[in-house]
Design a protein around this motif. Structure first.
Motif, short mmCIF file in Angstrom:
data_model
loop_
_atom_site.label_atom_id
_atom_site.label_comp_id
_atom_site.label_asym_id
_atom_site.label_seq_id
_atom_site.Cartn_x
_atom_site.Cartn_y
_atom_site.Cartn_z
N VAL A 247 39.00 15.38 5.61
CA VAL A 247 39.18 13.96 5.32
C VAL A 247 38.27 13.08 6.18
O VAL A 247 37.64 12.15 5.68
N LEU A 248 38.17 13.40 7.47
CA LEU A 248 37.47 12.49 8.39
C LEU A 248 36.07 12.94 8.77
O LEU A 248 35.20 12.10 9.02
N LEU A 249 35.83 14.24 8.87
CA LEU A 249 34.58 14.72 9.45
C LEU A 249 33.56 15.20 8.44
O LEU A 249 32.36 15.07 8.67
N ARG A 250 34.02 15.77 7.34
CA ARG A 250 33.07 16.31 6.37
C ARG A 250 32.28 15.18 5.72
O ARG A 250 32.81 14.15 5.35
N SER A 251 30.99 15.40 5.61
CA SER A 251 30.12 14.39 5.03
C SER A 251 30.49 14.12 3.57
O SER A 251 30.92 15.02 2.85
N LEU A 252 30.35 12.87 3.16
CA LEU A 252 30.64 12.53 1.77
C LEU A 252 29.68 13.26 0.84
O LEU A 252 28.51 13.47 1.18
N PRO A 253 30.14 13.64 -0.34
CA PRO A 253 29.30 14.46 -1.25
C PRO A 253 28.29 13.62 -2.02
O PRO A 253 28.15 13.77 -3.24
N TYR A 254 27.58 12.77 -1.32
CA TYR A 254 26.58 11.92 -1.96
C TYR A 254 25.28 12.00 -1.17
O TYR A 254 25.26 12.47 -0.03
N ARG A 255 24.22 11.51 -1.76
CA ARG A 255 22.90 11.52 -1.11
C ARG A 255 22.88 10.52 0.05
O ARG A 255 23.28 9.36 -0.12
N ASP A 256 22.40 10.96 1.20
CA ASP A 256 22.31 10.11 2.40
C ASP A 256 23.55 9.24 2.56
O ASP A 256 23.49 8.00 2.53
N PRO A 257 24.73 9.85 2.74
CA PRO A 257 25.97 9.06 2.75
C PRO A 257 26.05 8.08 3.91
O PRO A 257 26.80 7.10 3.82
N GLU A 258 25.27 8.29 4.98
CA GLU A 258 25.35 7.38 6.11
C GLU A 258 24.77 6.01 5.77
O GLU A 258 25.01 5.04 6.50
N ARG A 259 24.03 5.89 4.68
CA ARG A 259 23.47 4.58 4.29
C ARG A 259 24.30 3.90 3.21
O ARG A 259 23.92 2.84 2.72
N LEU A 260 25.43 4.48 2.86
CA LEU A 260 26.30 3.89 1.84
C LEU A 260 27.33 2.98 2.50
O LEU A 260 27.89 3.31 3.55
N ALA A 261 27.59 1.86 1.87
CA ALA A 261 28.56 0.90 2.41
C ALA A 261 29.37 0.30 1.28
O ALA A 261 28.91 0.19 0.14
N ARG A 262 30.59 -0.07 1.61
CA ARG A 262 31.46 -0.77 0.67
C ARG A 262 31.36 -2.27 0.96
O ARG A 262 31.32 -2.70 2.11
N VAL A 263 31.30 -3.05 -0.10
CA VAL A 263 31.21 -4.50 0.03
C VAL A 263 32.52 -5.11 -0.46
O VAL A 263 32.91 -4.91 -1.62
N TRP A 264 33.21 -5.81 0.45
CA TRP A 264 34.44 -6.52 0.11
C TRP A 264 34.23 -8.01 0.28
O TRP A 264 33.41 -8.45 1.07
N GLU A 265 35.02 -8.77 -0.46
CA GLU A 265 35.12 -10.19 -0.15
C GLU A 265 36.36 -10.41 0.71
O GLU A 265 37.34 -9.65 0.62
N THR A 266 36.33 -11.42 1.55
CA THR A 266 37.47 -11.75 2.40
C THR A 266 38.06 -13.06 1.92
O THR A 266 37.36 -14.06 1.80
N ALA A 267 39.35 -13.03 1.65
CA ALA A 267 40.03 -14.21 1.12
C ALA A 267 40.41 -15.16 2.26
O ALA A 267 40.55 -14.74 3.41
N PRO A 268 40.57 -16.44 1.95
CA PRO A 268 41.04 -17.38 2.98
C PRO A 268 42.40 -16.96 3.52
O PRO A 268 43.16 -16.23 2.87
N LYS A 269 42.72 -17.38 4.70
CA LYS A 269 43.97 -17.02 5.35
C LYS A 269 45.16 -17.44 4.49
O LYS A 269 45.23 -18.56 3.98
N GLY A 270 46.09 -16.50 4.33
CA GLY A 270 47.28 -16.77 3.53
C GLY A 270 47.14 -16.41 2.07
O GLY A 270 48.13 -16.43 1.34
N ARG A 271 45.94 -16.07 1.63
CA ARG A 271 45.73 -15.69 0.22
C ARG A 271 45.88 -14.19 0.06
O ARG A 271 45.70 -13.40 0.99
N MET A 272 46.22 -13.78 -1.17
CA MET A 272 46.35 -12.36 -1.46
C MET A 272 45.01 -11.65 -1.31
O MET A 272 43.97 -12.20 -1.64
N GLY A 273 45.08 -10.43 -0.85
CA GLY A 273 43.88 -9.62 -0.70
C GLY A 273 43.39 -9.51 0.72
O GLY A 273 42.87 -8.48 1.12
N GLY A 274 43.53 -10.57 1.51
CA GLY A 274 43.12 -10.52 2.90
C GLY A 274 41.64 -10.24 3.03
O GLY A 274 40.80 -10.82 2.34
N ASP A 275 41.30 -9.30 3.95
CA ASP A 275 39.88 -9.00 4.20
C ASP A 275 39.38 -7.84 3.36
O ASP A 275 38.31 -7.30 3.63
N ARG A 276 40.13 -7.44 2.33
CA ARG A 276 39.69 -6.37 1.43
C ARG A 276 39.95 -6.80 -0.01
O ARG A 276 40.70 -6.18 -0.75
#
Length: 877
Positions: A103-132
């Motif tokens: 779960v934590l140590l094995r590299s992700l099964p994708y090409r150059d996984p260290e350059r992959l990132a997830r992009v989230w939007e962060t909602a204003p305080k008190g709104r649903m969703g929070g920082d994800r």
């Protein structure tokens, strides 16, 4: 240099050669070095020197191994206890590490996984969703056009509720479907094993009737047909062309926590309205950073872009962007729990090592006379340490070998007990990295528990040892202080383990005591979502549900039935709304979760009515639009007022109709028992405005049935009623509401169970350690105890003396464990609910438990000490 080499050569030559030819060899070697050069002679001599040294060391090691095996064979009981104790510790540690590695140590099964990132939007305080919060299409398209921001960026709309119904290949089958954008495959570095990926023109609405099959789906539904590419299949009564098959084992980042490998991939499309609406957030976005780019640099550019959007569109005030490494994002919710479990099982291994060290110390103490004789005959300290360490390493090797077998079994058990939503859990196995970890753990374990006894006994006092060997008793054994230290360490580590288990048990009991807002007994749920392609018009779907409900309610044993768009504890869909006559500080400040339901939903779920009324069958298509809100929404938006009669409407460009609030019901925890309820709005599914494209509320997809009988026994009958309405309608995800509640806390139950097991094992091992040390001490002090009793000591005094010796160690261990437990409280905080990691009640109760168990362990050797016959004890002298 040549003199040093000469000394080494003489050291490894046979003794008779050194004596007879030593001086002549020295002269010849010196002359040769002067004539030919020292370096050359050295290089020629090194291979012979290395071979001779290697042979000598191997022979010495083999002698030590044979000696260790003979010593172990003389005490089979000691060997069996030590090996089994180590096997338990090493096996449990290896099993947990196999999960952590997957779960934590094995590299992700994708090409150059260290350059992959997830992009989230962060909602204003008190709104649903929070920082994800999922991303809006307009922001995604904006980032896609910025060539300097990412190397590639892609979006998907994955989710367990996004399904398509496959027909024409047998029984109707619900299939999970992910919509993905064009660069999705290039970012992950994956290509189909058959066919191709999506074309640019297929990402346009109306041209997206193509699908990619997962490998498992290709195998199970299409018999691994190599001619499947180009074949037409029917999904939701619409024809799609199969254009490819994905590789074996492929999962998108959104599906790494799913064990179901059967799914479809479709092109992601959105119309012009959704592509420009900043209020919609439904995209899961992944990006590949440019070569050499740092995450922090890209984050600053995204922050600047978010501030620019905020200036141009004031309604976006407070919204931001968050960039997270993809692997960190995937394991975010399980990382800390797994590390805590790995630390806990490591503590179990430490206690096992301390126990075996105590056993080994007692054993080598009994060999003190042998060690003294060896030392008197010229054995050096290094030789004694080497022999004793060889014995401990042999025990560790045997324990490690048996522990690997335990780990194979333990990993299978973990996979069966673990919740299904842990990402990449199915990849946990005993492979070469895990075996390497087991070998390293075994070696370190052998050194850890063998080093202290070896160092302690490698400097025997010859005179004292021979004196002790002449009698059967002494005032104190040679290693009593070290054994005491080991027992204190065992108790301290066991205390930390039991504290962790106690906190998680209390936390889990508090979770179970949380009222979910409904009554789960005798309720059955099943997914019967009709495909929009077959039921295109809202009134057609309403008619389908009405007929299903009429048929189900007529089944004997059914008390009530209803349909709902989002079932409790399984997530929900939110959206903005406005209140008549009021203006929010920001246009998108007010959010709520919306659910379309049938009139009997509240009765079927036993959700209490607090104000006003429930829906009735008269709240249909031609009636005035109405809504029911929950207690949280009423308290938040109408504090101190009765919201019945107030009007709200969904925030949408087309201006949907106003809804009159007719009732207030109790809160339901839709997002989980550990999360506070959100504001909720319920609307009647019969009112068609909730199914139009302008107000995209989902139609119901879940059938809820409350029964007077065992709900599982009615499953076949209820399925037949659905199929009597539509023979092609699949019925999936059939489960009881009680099972759903249990599954919602499966991760917390798993953590609690494992920690409780580790705590129990640690407690037992610590108690065994106290008992073994006191038993050994009593055996060594039989002569002293006999003298005390002969001089008039009462049995109660002897009992108190032995118990006091053991309890001093236990109390000291509890004190050190308390300090350590308080210091480690931050690690546990994120795993707890309703209590703090320094909960006084837990610390007091665990202290009392540990001391009580230690007292019981001390009482048995103490009771045996009171049975010593003074005459027999003195006669032994």
């Amino acid at each position: 240099m040549w003199e040093r080499v000469y000394r080494l050569l003489r050291l490894h030559c046979p003794a008779e050669f050194r004596d007879e030819y030593g001086s002549e060899m020295a002269r010849l070697f010196r002359d040769r070095c002067r004539k030919e050069g020292s370096l050359r002679v050295l290089l020629e001599a090194l291979p012979d020197l290395a071979i001779t040294a290697w042979r000598e060391h191997v022979e010495t090691l083999w002698r030590d191994i044979r000696y260790g095996i003979r010593t172990m064979g003389k005490s089979p009981a000691f060997t069996a206890v030590a090996v089994l104790t180590l096997a338990l510790g090493i096996g449990a540690t290896t099993a947990i590490f196999s999960v952590v590695h997957a779960v934590l140590l094995r590299s992700l099964p994708y090409r150059d996984p260290e350059r992959l990132a997830r992009v989230w939007e962060t909602a204003p305080k008190g709104r649903m969703g929070g920082d994800r919060t999922t991303v809006s299409p307009v922001n995604f398209l904006s980032w896609s056009r910025d060539a300097d921001l990412f190397e590639d960026i892609a979006a998907s709309t994955s989710g367990l509720n996004r399904t398509l119904t496959l027909t024409g290949t047998g029984a109707p089958t619900k299939l999970m479907a992910d919509n993905v954008s064009g660069f999705f495959f290039r970012i992950l570095g994956v290509q189909p094993i058959l066919g191709r990926t999506f074309l640019r023109e297929e990402e346009q609405p109306g041209h997206d009737r193509v699908v990619l099959l997962s490998y498992d789906l290709w195998q199970t539904q299409f018999g691994a047909d190599p001619q499947v590419v180009g074949r037409s299949i029917t999904l939701d009564n619409t024809s799609y062309e199969v254009i490819g098959v994905m590789p074996h084992g492929f999962r998108s980042p959104d599906r790494l926590s799913s064990r179901d490998g059967s799914f479809l991939l479709r092109p992601l499309t959105f119309d012009a309205a959704r592509a420009t609406d900043r209020g919609e957030h439904f995209l899961n976005v992944i990006a590949r950073l440019k070569p050499g780019a740092k995450l922090s640099q890209t984050q600053r550019r995204l922050d600047a872009a978010a501030r620019q959007i905020e200036r141009e569109y004031p309604e976006n005030k407070g919204w931001g962007v968050r960039l997270v490494p993809l692997r960190d994002d995937i394991v975010l919710n399980v990382r800390q729990a797994l590390l805590v479990l790995l630390g806990a099982v490591g503590c179990v291994l430490l206690i096992a090592c301390a126990n075996v060290a105590n056993l080994l110390l007692a054993r080598v103490t009994a060999q003190s006379r042998e060690m003294a004789i060896r030392s008197a005959l010229g054995a050096g300290r290094f030789q004694l340490v080497r022999q004793l360490l060889t014995q401990s390493l042999l025990l560790a090797v045997f324990g490690g070998a048996l522990g690997v077998l335990v780990a194979f079994w333990g990993t299978d058990v973990l996979l069966k007990l673990a919740p299904r939503n842990i990402p990449r859990l199915a990849e946990a196995r005993i492979d070469f990295p895990v075996l390497g970890f087991a070998v390293l753990t075994s070696v370190l374990t052998g050194v850890v528990f063998g080093l202290a006894p070896a160092l302690r006994m490698s400097r025997p006092d010859v005179n004292e040892s021979l004196k002790e060997a002449s009698r059967t008793s002494s005032g104190a054994s040679a290693g009593s202080r070290l054994r005491g230290v080991l027992v204190v360490a065992e108790v301290a580590v066991a205390f930390v383990l039991v504290i962790g288990a106690g906190l998680l048990i209390r936390s889990f009991r508090l979770i179970q005591s949380v009222e979910p807002g409904f009554r789960a007994e005798n309720v059955l749920a099943m997914d019967i979502a009709p495909p929009p392609s077959k039921y295109r018009q809202p009134f057609e779907r309403v008619a389908f549900f009405q007929e299903v409900l009429e048929r189900v309610e007529a089944v004997p044993g059914v008390r009530s039935a209803a349909v709902v768009s989002d079932f409790p504890l399984g997530g929900s869909g939110g959206g903005g709304f406005v209140i008549e006559g009021r203006t929010p500080a920001h246009p998108r400040e007010w959010d709520a979760e919306f659910r379309s339901i049938s009139p009997d939903y509240f009765r079927a779920m036993d959700i209490p009515l607090l104000e006003g009324r429930w829906f009735t069958r008269q709240d249909a298509a031609k009636a005035a639009p109405v809504a029911v809100v929950n207690k949280t929404m009423a308290r938040r938006f109408w504090p101190g007022e009765n919201p019945v009669g107030k009007r709200i409407r969904r925030r949408a460009p087309a201006g949907p109709p106003w809804l009159t609030i007719v009732g207030v019901v109790g809160d339901v925890r839709h997002s989980g028992l550990t999360r506070e309820p959100y504001a909720e709005v319920y609307v009647p599914y019969q009112q068609p405005s909730w199914g139009t494209s302008e107000v995209p509320f989902p139609f119901p997809r879940e059938l809820v049935v409350r029964t007077d009988l065992d709900p599982v026994s009615l499953v076949p009958i209820l399925q037949r009623q659905v199929w009597a309405t539509d023979k092609d309608q699949p019925v999936t995800r059939v489960r009881t509401l009680e099972g759903l509640v249990r599954d919602s806390v499966s991760r917390e139950r798993f953590n609690m169970f494992l920690m409780a097991v580790f705590g129990a094992v640690g407690l037992v091992l610590a108690v065994v350690g106290i008992y073994s040390v006191l038993s050994y001490t009593v055996t060594r002090r039989i002569h002293e105890i006999g003298i005390r009793m002969a001089l008039g000591a009462e049995r109660g005094q002897v009992l108190a003396m032995v118990i006091a010796q053991g309890m001093r160690l236990a109390i000291l261990g509890v004190g050190i464990g308390t300090v350590a437990g308080l210091a480690l409280s931050r690690v546990m905080s994120a795993l707890l609910f309703g209590i703090t990691a320094t909960d006084p009640a837990t610390f007091v109760s665990v202290s009392a438990l540990l001391l009580a168990v230690a007292l019981a362990a001390c009482s048995i050797p103490a009771w045996k000490a009171t049975k010593v016959d003074p005459i027999l004890a003195l006669r032994c002298e």
